[in-house]
Design a protein around this motif. Structure first.
Motif, PDB file in Angstrom:
ATOM      1  N   ALA A 267     127.126  82.170 -16.745  1.00 29.81           N
ATOM      2  CA  ALA A 267     128.109  83.222 -16.521  1.00 29.81           C
ATOM      3  C   ALA A 267     129.420  82.641 -16.012  1.00 29.81           C
ATOM      4  CB  ALA A 267     127.558  84.248 -15.536  1.00 29.81           C
ATOM      5  N   LEU A 268     129.331  81.642 -15.141  1.00 36.17           N
ATOM      6  CA  LEU A 268     130.549  80.994 -14.647  1.00 36.17           C
ATOM      7  C   LEU A 268     131.277  80.277 -15.763  1.00 36.17           C
ATOM      8  CD1 LEU A 268     132.489  80.098 -12.451  1.00 36.17           C
ATOM      9  CD2 LEU A 268     130.878  78.277 -11.838  1.00 36.17           C
ATOM     10  N   ALA A 269     130.550  79.566 -16.611  1.00 35.29           N
ATOM     11  CA  ALA A 269     131.186  78.877 -17.739  1.00 35.29           C
ATOM     12  C   ALA A 269     131.904  79.864 -18.641  1.00 35.29           C
ATOM     13  CB  ALA A 269     130.142  78.098 -18.533  1.00 35.29           C
ATOM     14  N   TYR A 270     131.319  81.028 -18.842  1.00 37.24           N
ATOM     15  CA  TYR A 270     131.943  82.063 -19.674  1.00 37.24           C
ATOM     16  C   TYR A 270     133.276  82.505 -19.074  1.00 37.24           C
ATOM     17  CZ  TYR A 270     132.242  86.334 -22.517  1.00 37.24           C
ATOM     18  OH  TYR A 270     132.651  87.314 -23.395  1.00 37.24           O
ATOM     19  N   ASN A 271     133.332  82.618 -17.741  1.00 37.56           N
ATOM     20  CA  ASN A 271     134.514  83.178 -17.086  1.00 37.56           C
ATOM     21  C   ASN A 271     135.544  82.144 -16.654  1.00 37.56           C
ATOM     22  OD1 ASN A 271     134.056  85.977 -17.180  1.00 37.56           O
ATOM     23  ND2 ASN A 271     132.610  85.861 -15.480  1.00 37.56           N
ATOM     24  N   GLN A 272     135.162  80.872 -16.605  1.00 34.44           N
ATOM     25  CA  GLN A 272     136.090  79.856 -16.088  1.00 34.44           C
ATOM     26  C   GLN A 272     137.451  79.847 -16.782  1.00 34.44           C
ATOM     27  OE1 GLN A 272     133.375  76.355 -13.992  1.00 34.44           O
ATOM     28  NE2 GLN A 272     133.986  76.079 -16.122  1.00 34.44           N
ATOM     29  N   PRO A 273     137.533  79.996 -18.114  1.00 35.20           N
ATOM     30  CA  PRO A 273     138.857  79.962 -18.746  1.00 35.20           C
ATOM     31  C   PRO A 273     139.799  81.062 -18.267  1.00 35.20           C
ATOM     32  CG  PRO A 273     137.125  79.649 -20.387  1.00 35.20           C
ATOM     33  CD  PRO A 273     136.458  80.063 -19.114  1.00 35.20           C
ATOM     34  N   ALA A 274     139.250  82.156 -17.723  1.00 37.71           N
ATOM     35  CA  ALA A 274     140.071  83.287 -17.291  1.00 37.71           C
ATOM     36  C   ALA A 274     140.211  83.365 -15.779  1.00 37.71           C
ATOM     37  CB  ALA A 274     139.472  84.599 -17.815  1.00 37.71           C
ATOM     38  N   ALA A 275     139.711  82.356 -15.054  1.00 39.93           N
ATOM     39  CA  ALA A 275     139.722  82.424 -13.588  1.00 39.93           C
ATOM     40  C   ALA A 275     140.119  81.081 -12.984  1.00 39.93           C
ATOM     41  CB  ALA A 275     138.341  82.860 -13.092  1.00 39.93           C
ATOM     42  N   PRO A 276     141.356  80.613 -13.203  1.00 36.21           N
ATOM     43  CA  PRO A 276     141.756  79.280 -12.726  1.00 36.21           C
ATOM     44  C   PRO A 276     141.723  79.130 -11.209  1.00 36.21           C
ATOM     45  CG  PRO A 276     143.655  80.517 -13.540  1.00 36.21           C
ATOM     46  CD  PRO A 276     142.448  81.283 -13.942  1.00 36.21           C
ATOM     47  N   ASP A 277     142.074  80.178 -10.460  1.00 33.71           N
ATOM     48  CA  ASP A 277     142.048  80.067  -8.997  1.00 33.71           C
ATOM     49  C   ASP A 277     140.616  79.909  -8.491  1.00 33.71           C
ATOM     50  OD1 ASP A 277     144.780  80.302  -8.940  1.00 33.71           O
ATOM     51  OD2 ASP A 277     144.790  82.432  -8.418  1.00 33.71           O
ATOM     52  N   ALA A 278     139.688  80.629  -9.088  1.00 34.88           N
ATOM     53  CA  ALA A 278     138.279  80.502  -8.713  1.00 34.88           C
ATOM     54  C   ALA A 278     137.766  79.108  -9.033  1.00 34.88           C
ATOM     55  CB  ALA A 278     137.442  81.560  -9.436  1.00 34.88           C
ATOM     56  N   VAL A 279     138.150  78.583 -10.181  1.00 36.16           N
ATOM     57  CA  VAL A 279     137.736  77.236 -10.575  1.00 36.16           C
ATOM     58  C   VAL A 279     138.243  76.214  -9.566  1.00 36.16           C
ATOM     59  CG1 VAL A 279     138.039  75.422 -12.306  1.00 36.16           C
ATOM     60  CG2 VAL A 279     137.510  77.768 -13.017  1.00 36.16           C
ATOM     61  N   ALA A 280     139.504  76.343  -9.143  1.00 34.42           N
ATOM     62  CA  ALA A 280     140.073  75.395  -8.182  1.00 34.42           C
ATOM     63  C   ALA A 280     139.322  75.446  -6.855  1.00 34.42           C
ATOM     64  CB  ALA A 280     141.558  75.703  -7.968  1.00 34.42           C
ATOM     65  N   ALA A 281     138.984  76.649  -6.381  1.00 37.98           N
ATOM     66  CA  ALA A 281     138.251  76.788  -5.128  1.00 37.98           C
ATOM     67  C   ALA A 281     136.861  76.161  -5.246  1.00 37.98           C
ATOM     68  CB  ALA A 281     138.136  78.264  -4.748  1.00 37.98           C
ATOM     69  N   LEU A 282     136.190  76.377  -6.368  1.00 34.22           N
ATOM     70  CA  LEU A 282     134.856  75.817  -6.560  1.00 34.22           C
ATOM     71  C   LEU A 282     134.908  74.295  -6.722  1.00 34.22           C
ATOM     72  CD1 LEU A 282     133.393  78.573  -8.892  1.00 34.22           C
ATOM     73  CD2 LEU A 282     132.701  78.075  -6.538  1.00 34.22           C
ATOM     74  N   GLN A 283     135.951  73.798  -7.333  1.00 32.77           N
ATOM     75  CA  GLN A 283     136.101  72.348  -7.436  1.00 32.77           C
ATOM     76  C   GLN A 283     136.160  71.719  -6.045  1.00 32.77           C
ATOM     77  OE1 GLN A 283     139.613  72.342  -9.921  1.00 32.77           O
ATOM     78  NE2 GLN A 283     138.475  71.740 -11.748  1.00 32.77           N
ATOM     79  N   ARG A 284     136.914  72.353  -5.147  1.00 35.70           N
ATOM     80  CA  ARG A 284     136.990  71.848  -3.772  1.00 35.70           C
ATOM     81  C   ARG A 284     135.642  71.980  -3.071  1.00 35.70           C
ATOM     82  NH1 ARG A 284     141.926  74.854  -4.093  1.00 35.70           N
ATOM     83  NH2 ARG A 284     140.944  76.610  -2.987  1.00 35.70           N
ATOM     84  N   ALA A 285     135.016  73.139  -3.220  1.00 37.20           N
ATOM     85  CA  ALA A 285     133.761  73.395  -2.512  1.00 37.20           C
ATOM     86  C   ALA A 285     132.647  72.462  -2.955  1.00 37.20           C
ATOM     87  CB  ALA A 285     133.336  74.848  -2.728  1.00 37.20           C
ATOM     88  N   LEU A 286     132.682  72.039  -4.201  1.00 37.30           N
ATOM     89  CA  LEU A 286     131.615  71.212  -4.754  1.00 37.30           C
ATOM     90  C   LEU A 286     131.974  69.729  -4.773  1.00 37.30           C
ATOM     91  CD1 LEU A 286     130.603  73.608  -7.676  1.00 37.30           C
ATOM     92  CD2 LEU A 286     129.333  73.192  -5.550  1.00 37.30           C
TER      93      LEU A 286
END
Length: 357
Positions: A267-286
């Motif tokens: 589900a995250l992979a499906y939404n990542q292209p439309a959610a750049p801010d969320a992706v950036a936060a998760l990149q930091r968290a992980l």
């Protein structure tokens, strides 16, 4: 040009007590809530702990109801409500994971009684006003402030006997709450900070929890992450991931936490292209990863959790009915949800393939 911040945020009206041994403060929490006759709710495997809790508070426990079931069937909820009325209980103490807490919420929804939660897993549902009931193969969900526990006791000592698989999958379930909060239409800076910290804490703690079952520090960190992730779900709108899991669980009776674990990376992979801010936060968290969806799929592998819906008992022929059900009653989502996209997502999740946008 930067935009002026515009958002709304409302804190949850509940009390959280965290730390080793805090179960011993349950009587104080009952006093604060004004409760004098409580029914202890738990699932069958947690009956022994339910009895311990009942003994701890003495005469204020009017009984133990060890019949909580996954996805809260309406029959189980009705039986528990009848038991509350029969015993004259003025509140409930829900001890265990999502099944027990979900049953408590069902009672609160119908009768308006106060609930105190004593979670023993890391799913975080105790921090939300979200309720769910399953009837005739369909899981209905909603939000109502009446179902929010008035107090939550996080005691890591109560999780020491939690099996490694249950620890891992309930923790991944909590991470899913925070992931969706990061791209929810009603996200706020406060919730986004909590979500990022919750993911960071759980992703770091779960490998130690699984590898070293008696690591109380890691288990405390996991509960801290579960608290934050659950609070995120309680403050924002659910999206595609939760809709898929509700459909899969309610229709096919798949195990709750394991289903969240399998579906989350896809589900995250499906939404990542439309959610750049969320992706950036998760990149930091992980820890600076490039692709958060793949990182979560790999984390599930390191934790030795199921990574396919097929392992959970889903048949490939079930994909079409889940797609139809999700499209019939969609949730808000950052990316348009289509039949083709859902079919590809579920096909990869069913087969256990790595996530792909």
């Amino acid at each position: 040009m930067s935009q002026v911040r515009a958002f709304s945020y409302q804190s949850l009206p509940m009390r959280v007590v965290m730390g080793p041994g805090v179960l011993g403060r349950l009587a104080d929490e009952l006093d604060a809530a004004g409760l004098k006759r409580v029914l202890i709710l738990c699932s069958p495997p947690q009956q022994a702990l339910g009895e311990v809790v009942a003994q701890l508070i003495g005469d204020r426990a009017v009984g133990v109801c060890p019949h909580a079931r996954m996805h809260v069937p309406v029959e189980s909820a009705a039986a528990a409500r009848d038991r509350v009325a029969e015993l004259g209980a003025d509140g409930c103490v829900a001890v265990g994971g999502g099944s027990a807490i979900g049953l408590g919420k069902a009672i609160a929804l119908e009768l308006g009684l106060k609930i105190i939660a004593v979670p023993t897993t890391y799913a975080g549902s105790e921090m939300t006003s979200v309720w769910g009931l399953t009837e005739n193969g369909r899981k209905r969900t909603g939000k109502d402030p009446r179902v929010l526990p008035v107090s939550v006791l996080y005691d890591p000592e109560l999780t020491l006997s939690l099996p490694a698989l249950a620890s891992a999958t309930s923790g991944m379930n909590a991470i899913a709450h925070a992931v969706e909060a990061l791209y929810a239409p009603d996200a706020s800076p406060v919730i986004s900070l909590m979500a990022e910290e919750g993911v960071r804490s759980l992703a770091a703690a779960l490998p130690a929890v699984v590898a070293k079952g008696k690591d109380l520090l890691a288990r405390g960190d996991a509960q801290y992450g579960a608290w934050l992730c659950g609070a995120c779900l309680g403050a924002t709108t659910m999206s595609l991931h939760h809709k898929l899991c509700h459909a899969l669980g309610g229709t096919l009776d798949l195990p709750h936490a394991e289903t969240h674990t399998v579906v989350l990376p896809h589900a995250l992979a499906y939404n990542q292209p439309a959610a750049p801010d969320a992706v950036a936060a998760l990149q930091r968290a992980l820890g600076g990863v490039d692709d958060p969806a793949t990182a979560l799929w790999e984390l599930a592998g390191r934790l030795s959790t199921p990574r396919s819906l097929r392992e959970l008992g889903m048949e490939e022929d079930d994909i079409d009915q889940i797609v139809e059900q999700v499209l019939a009653h969609p949730y808000a989502n950052p990316r348009e949800v289509t039949a083709d996209g859902l079919t590809r997502l579920l096909s990869r999740a069913w087969a256990g393939e790595p996530p792909a946008a």
